[in-house]
Scaffold this motif. Structure first.
Motif: not given
Length: 208
Positions: A121-139, A142-147
């Motif tokens: 998840w962290h790598a995915a968020v960083d990858a989307l951010a590297s495209l210049g996309l903003d959290w909660n504005q462009d994408f 959900l951080h769906l974790d184990s458990g």
């Protein structure tokens, strides 16, 4: 494995029972684990247990269902693709792991840092951010974790929002997959891959 061993021992005892007394007294026919009657009882018991567990597993098996629609996001106001996930089966589903696979469009791939293959998840968020996309504005992702538990529901409208993508996100991504692995009440692992964005297929032929 226990059933296979018990069946092998039962076959061994049946074959040995058809030998003459002199042969049964020779090695390796003297080797005994269980006699034929006890071995047959063990085979029947194990078969009953396996059949009962199979029936219970089918009854309690989770069924991960997902949908993608335009709008409806609680996180991205102008979302053009909102992905929700529910458990439409008969038993609970507890998240074991979640992985993401992202592919940028050819024109954006060179300027972005998007790892290949399945990523966290962290790598995915960083990858989307590297495209210049903003959290909660462009994408939103959900951080769906184990458990975590996937809610039981018969309607995707009541499911959990996994992903929301605005116009800029859809314009810069050619593929985005989410792989969800869950564990049911019996400890069995189930997997579902969500193809949230797929590459556009090339047109077939054409006229000049």
């Amino acid at each position: 494995m226990l059933l296979a061993l018990a069946l092998a021992d039962l076959v061994w005892e049946v074959v040995k029972a058809n030998l003459d007394d002199h042969a049964r007294g020779e090695w390796p026919w003297r080797f005994i684990v269980l006699d034929a009657s006890a071995c047959a009882a063990v085979v029947a018991l194990l078969t009953g247990i396996i059949v009962a567990r199979t029936q219970l597993s089918q009854t309690m098996q989770p069924v991960l269902s997902w949908s993608a629609s335009a709008g409806g996001s609680r996180e991205v106001t102008d979302s053009l693709r909102t992905v929700t996930l529910i458990n439409a089966g008969g038993g609970r589903a507890v998240v074991r792991s979640v992985a993401y696979r992202i592919q940028a469009t050819p024109q954006d791939a060179d300027r972005a840092e998007v790892p290949s293959g399945w990523i966290s998840w962290h790598a995915a968020v960083d990858a989307l951010a590297s495209l210049g996309l903003d959290w909660n504005q462009d994408f939103f992702l959900l951080h769906l974790d184990s458990g975590a538990a996937i809610p039981l529901s018969s309607s995707t409208r009541e499911g959990m929002e996994l992903l929301a993508l605005g116009p800029r996100s859809l314009g810069q991504l050619s593929a985005l997959d989410i792989r969800v692995r869950v564990t049911d009440v019996l400890g069995d692992v189930h997997e579902r891959q969500l193809q949230c964005i797929r590459p556009r297929s090339a047109p077939r032929g054409g006229t000049n």
